[in-house]
Write a protein that holds these residues in place. Structure first.
Motif, PDB file in Angstrom:
ATOM      1  N   LEU A 481       0.834  -1.208   0.000  1.00  9.47           N
ATOM      2  CA  LEU A 481       0.000   0.000   0.000  1.00  9.47           C
ATOM      3  C   LEU A 481       0.865   1.253   0.000  1.00  9.47           C
ATOM      4  O   LEU A 481       0.582   2.206  -0.748  1.00  9.47           O
ATOM      5  N   ARG A 510      -4.992  -6.061  -4.672  1.00  7.63           N
ATOM      6  CA  ARG A 510      -6.375  -6.513  -4.458  1.00  7.63           C
ATOM      7  C   ARG A 510      -6.542  -7.053  -3.041  1.00  7.63           C
ATOM      8  O   ARG A 510      -7.574  -6.828  -2.400  1.00  7.63           O
ATOM      9  N   ALA A 513      -7.156  -4.257  -0.584  1.00  3.56           N
ATOM     10  CA  ALA A 513      -8.537  -3.786  -0.541  1.00  3.56           C
ATOM     11  C   ALA A 513      -9.429  -4.766   0.215  1.00  3.56           C
ATOM     12  O   ALA A 513     -10.326  -4.362   0.966  1.00  3.56           O
ATOM     13  N   GLU A 514      -9.180  -6.083   0.005  1.00  3.99           N
ATOM     14  CA  GLU A 514     -10.024  -7.094   0.656  1.00  3.99           C
ATOM     15  C   GLU A 514      -9.771  -7.142   2.163  1.00  3.99           C
ATOM     16  O   GLU A 514     -10.713  -7.080   2.967  1.00  3.99           O
ATOM     17  N   GLU A 517     -10.550  -3.870   3.894  1.00  3.36           N
ATOM     18  CA  GLU A 517     -11.957  -3.459   3.742  1.00  3.36           C
ATOM     19  C   GLU A 517     -12.038  -1.972   3.398  1.00  3.36           C
ATOM     20  O   GLU A 517     -12.769  -1.184   4.013  1.00  3.36           O
ATOM     21  N   CYS A 518     -11.249  -1.587   2.395  1.00  3.73           N
ATOM     22  CA  CYS A 518     -11.217  -0.181   1.990  1.00  3.73           C
ATOM     23  C   CYS A 518     -11.341  -0.075   0.472  1.00  3.73           C
ATOM     24  O   CYS A 518     -11.016  -1.004  -0.274  1.00  3.73           O
ATOM     25  N   ASP A 519     -11.820   1.054   0.030  1.00  2.00           N
ATOM     26  CA  ASP A 519     -12.006   1.336  -1.392  1.00  2.00           C
ATOM     27  C   ASP A 519     -10.899   2.281  -1.830  1.00  2.00           C
ATOM     28  O   ASP A 519     -10.935   3.488  -1.552  1.00  2.00           O
ATOM     29  N   LEU A 520      -9.884   1.760  -2.515  1.00  4.41           N
ATOM     30  CA  LEU A 520      -8.743   2.578  -2.909  1.00  4.41           C
ATOM     31  C   LEU A 520      -9.073   3.559  -4.018  1.00  4.41           C
ATOM     32  O   LEU A 520      -8.243   4.424  -4.337  1.00  4.41           O
ATOM     33  N   SER A 521     -10.282   3.424  -4.604  1.00  3.90           N
ATOM     34  CA  SER A 521     -10.689   4.415  -5.603  1.00  3.90           C
ATOM     35  C   SER A 521     -11.312   5.646  -4.946  1.00  3.90           C
ATOM     36  O   SER A 521     -11.555   6.647  -5.621  1.00  3.90           O
ATOM     37  N   GLN A 525     -10.613   7.971   1.419  1.00  2.00           N
ATOM     38  CA  GLN A 525     -10.007   6.818   2.083  1.00  2.00           C
ATOM     39  C   GLN A 525      -8.511   6.743   1.780  1.00  2.00           C
ATOM     40  O   GLN A 525      -7.711   6.379   2.646  1.00  2.00           O
ATOM     41  N   ARG A 526      -8.138   7.062   0.553  1.00  2.53           N
ATOM     42  CA  ARG A 526      -6.706   7.061   0.215  1.00  2.53           C
ATOM     43  C   ARG A 526      -5.952   8.085   1.066  1.00  2.53           C
ATOM     44  O   ARG A 526      -4.887   7.806   1.594  1.00  2.53           O
TER      45      ARG A 526
END
Length: 538
Positions: A481, A510, A513-514, A517-521, A525-526
């Motif tokens: 990350l 991937r 993200a799993e 439990e975060c949305d990197l888009s 959150q980023r």
């Protein structure tokens, strides 16, 4: 407005190593000294407020206790007695009740030495820093004038040396001596071969043991000729040998001239003590003024006035040692800080005669007049030139604050300098000079780290889950990350930075993200996880 003359604490700081010892009491409790008075048991003069009393001849415990009670009623600051001070329970109780500190004058130290030094020190606060004083009719601390006066008394060329045979001053007429004396003057140090002969003859040992002049005959100079005889006397202040006076003479001195040399040694002691104390006092006074100006409080305007910088647009500069050098011990750091401060003060004074510089803690600050759009750029060039001059001998970092138009701006500019110096010292910026407008982001990160550490904040949310997974499975999701965020989402560059194939990196991303439990888009959150990585030093 009349400035405070001197506090008791300052007097002890300046003279304590040589003449005075604090026997009992709190030197910081008293105010500024209002005057020096010699106690006379046959008279009872009215003392000025906060007087420093010299108790000459007072040594019996009951007499000391009675005098302390009297001084307490007259609001004296301290009583000086000849050491060893008779500190009985009665004396301690009387001193505590009177609020008078008790000092001890070192054995062998003349009361006249102490009186002269106190007069000089107490005059410092009432005059400008650069005002000269007189000791024995000669400019205070002017050892060359003293050497010439002694040379006239003895009709011989004179040198004044410290305990390590380094030349502190010399008189005229050195050409009447010999080649060894000329070599000594040119090198500002007694030549090693000559020093070795004097040591073998026991001259230095005799100097340390005797308060009378020591005579030594001619010394072969290695070229077939000999030096003139020498006569020397130790320069003492109490039990401490400060240095020595050396005269190149054709033969032994008469009794009258020996006595004159001994009396001259007492005068030289006063001047050497004044040089020692005066340098510290001057430096401390200037540091106090610069510190007051930088704080921007009630005394800032007066401090700038005394520095000659009132009603001027100023730039605040700061230099400090790059103390990431782990090999340095504390003594070396202290010495290097002082060398850096002295060099920087000389540098800025050459740039502008009305500038001021002083070491405050680990940082040396400079106040430099300057205005206009290019002022900060010129200041950066000034600092760059300074760093180039000191080079690797004193690896340093430097900062420039924003232009200060008024008093509040000066305090803000100093704050900016401190923040930049911290970034240069602790941050990842590989540079030696900076301004806040270039390094504000790094400064904010460091300050957020302080806040998080003070609160005891720990990683939470997505980042905490990733750390826990890596710990249990020996994984590298946090590393993945971090690399992806540092590469601004460029998978190719991020994979290269951690030395894995692009497909492997995408798989790990991937999993980030799993598991997290975060949305990197999601930009929020980023940013949140990026801030945690920076601030919490994962």
């Amino acid at each position: 407005m009349q400035r405070p003359r001197a506090s008791l604490g300052r007097v002890i700081d300046d003279l304590g190593a040589t003449l005075l010892d604090l026997a009992h009491g709190d030197p910081d409790r008293a105010g500024d000294i209002g005057g020096v008075v010699i106690h006379d048991p046959l008279d009872h003069p009215v003392l000025p407020p906060h007087a420093l009393v010299l108790g000459i001849g007072v040594d019996a415990p009951d007499e000391v206790a009675a005098l302390l009670r009297t001084l307490g009623r007259q609001r004296a600051v301290a009583l000086v007695l000849r050491a060893p001070v008779p500190l009985t329970d009665e004396v301690r109780a009387a001193a505590d009740k009177a609020g008078v500190a008790v000092l001890g004058l070192s054995r062998g130290a003349p009361w006249s030495h102490l009186s002269e030094m106190l007069r000089s020190l107490l005059a410092v606060g009432d005059v400008r820093v650069d005002q000269a004083e007189s000791l024995g009719g000669l400019p205070s601390g002017d050892l060359f004038a003293v050497a010439n006066a002694i040379a006239s008394l003895l009709d011989a060329p004179i040198t004044i040396e410290d305990r390590n045979s380094r030349i502190l001053a010399f008189s005229g007429r050195q050409d009447e001596a010999d080649a060894q004396r000329v070599e000594t003057i040119l090198g500002r140090q007694v030549p090693e071969r000559l020093s070795r002969v004097l040591h073998d003859r026991g001259v230095f040992r005799e100097l340390l043991r005797s308060d009378r002049p020591v005579f030594t005959g001619p010394i072969p100079d290695g070229s077939g000729s000999q030096t003139l005889p020498r006569v020397a006397v130790a320069v003492r202040a109490g039990d401490e040998v400060l240095g020595s006076i050396w005269a190149a003479v054709p033969g032994r001195l008469s009794a009258e001239r020996e006595d004159a040399l001994c009396e001259s040694a007492k005068l030289v002691a006063l001047h050497l003590l004044r040089v020692r104390a005066g340098a510290d006092v001057q430096r401390r006074v200037r540091a106090d003024l610069v510190s007051s100006a930088l704080e921007g409080g009630a005394g800032a305007a007066e401090a700038l006035e005394r520095l000659g910088l009132a009603n001027r647009t100023l730039l605040v500069l700061g230099v400090a040692l790059d103390e990431r050098r782990d090999e340095l011990d504390s003594a070396t750091v202290v010495q290097d800080r002082q060398r850096l401060a002295d060099a920087f003060a000389m540098h800025v004074s050459a740039i502008h005669p009305r500038s001021a510089a002083a070491a405050i803690g680990a940082v040396t600050y400079g106040l430099l007049p300057g205005s206009g759009d290019k002022a900060e750029s010129r200041a950066v060039r000034t600092l760059q030139d300074f760093l180039d001059r000191v080079g690797d001998r004193l690896p340093a970092i430097a900062a420039v604050g924003p232009v200060a138009v008024d008093l509040s701006d000066v305090a803000h500019s100093r704050s900016c300098v401190d923040r930049v110096l911290r970034v240069l010292r602790e941050g990842s910026a590989h540079r030696r000079i900076g301004r806040l407008d270039e390094l504000q982001g790094e400064a904010l990160i460091l300050e957020l780290r302080d806040l998080a550490a003070a609160r005891g904040d720990e990683p939470a949310g997505a980042l905490a889950r990733l750390i826990d997974y890596d710990r249990r499975h020996h994984g590298n999701l946090v590393e993945t990350l971090r690399a992806w965020l540092d590469a601004f989402g460029d998978v190719v560059a991020a994979a290269e930075s951690v030395f894995v194939h692009q497909n492997t990196f995408r798989y790990r991303l991937r999993r980030v993200a799993e598991v997290g439990e975060c949305d990197l888009s999601d930009p929020d959150q980023r940013f949140a996880v990026m801030l945690q990585l920076r601030v919490l030093r994962i």
